[in-house]
Design a protein around this motif. Structure first.
Motif, PDB file in Angstrom:
ATOM      1  N   ARG A  81     103.843  75.599 -37.513  1.00 44.49           N
ATOM      2  CA  ARG A  81     105.230  75.252 -37.164  1.00 44.49           C
ATOM      3  C   ARG A  81     105.361  74.822 -35.713  1.00 44.49           C
ATOM      4  NH1 ARG A  81     108.064  80.032 -40.490  1.00 44.49           N
ATOM      5  NH2 ARG A  81     108.127  78.929 -42.477  1.00 44.49           N
ATOM      6  N   SER A  85     105.937  69.618 -34.756  1.00 43.96           N
ATOM      7  CA  SER A  85     106.906  68.709 -34.129  1.00 43.96           C
ATOM      8  C   SER A  85     106.256  67.634 -33.264  1.00 43.96           C
ATOM      9  CB  SER A  85     107.910  69.512 -33.296  1.00 43.96           C
ATOM     10  OG  SER A  85     107.243  70.127 -32.209  1.00 43.96           O
ATOM     11  N   TRP A  86     105.066  67.889 -32.750  1.00 47.65           N
ATOM     12  CA  TRP A  86     104.409  66.893 -31.905  1.00 47.65           C
ATOM     13  C   TRP A  86     103.038  66.482 -32.440  1.00 47.65           C
ATOM     14  CZ3 TRP A  86     100.011  67.525 -28.739  1.00 47.65           C
ATOM     15  CH2 TRP A  86      99.470  68.805 -28.750  1.00 47.65           C
TER      16      TRP A  86
END
Length: 157
Positions: A81, A85-86
């Protein structure tokens, strides 16, 4: 620790430098720096051994009473998690292989799709960054301990 990995031969130092740069880039979520450091890690002979030792040492430190399935799941989820995002290509299976390998319970012959060394090198710094968040010691000390442990093991084998 008074000694460091900096006195080691060039190949070992390259692993340590690339790992340090990759973990720093992971913490900063710097894709370009991460990719460069990970490429060097993937090319370095025995980087998997060193990174696996660091993962195991960190797991032992952050879970002094031992690990159970829930602990592994929590580490796996937090790592995936946190990186998703990146690093949208983060693969939970590869992170699980890193965890199982560090704990000595992974057999690539039993895995229908074992990750290649490049995938392991790409995911290990993500896992290290996550595990380091649970400790107050910098990666440098963990690398030093891992190299010392590998040396001890090789001398006794």
């Amino acid at each position: 620790m008074t000694t460091t990995w900096r006195h080691l031969p060039a190949p070992a130092r390259e692993i340590a430098v690339a790992a340090t740069e990759a973990v720093s880039a992971a913490r900063a979520r710097d894709r370009e720096a991460y990719d460069e450091a990970v490429d060097r890690l993937a090319a370095a002979d025995r980087s998997g051994l060193v990174l696996g030792a660091v993962v195991r040492l960190l797991l032992e430190e952050t879970h002094p009473d031992g690990l159970d399935g829930d602990d592994i799941r929590q580490v796996l989820e937090a790592c995936v998690r946190g990186a998703a995002s990146w690093q949208p290509g983060v693969d939970p299976h590869v992170v699980l292989v890193l965890l199982a390998g560090a704990l000595g319970v992974y057999d690539p012959d039993d895995d229908a799709t074992p990750p290649d060394p490049a995938a392991l090198a790409r995911h290990a710094p993500l896992l290290l960054a996550e595990l380091l968040a649970g400790t107050d010691r910098p990666l440098d000390g963990w690398l030093t301990a891992a190299f010392a442990e590998i040396r001890r093991t090789e001398l006794h084998d």
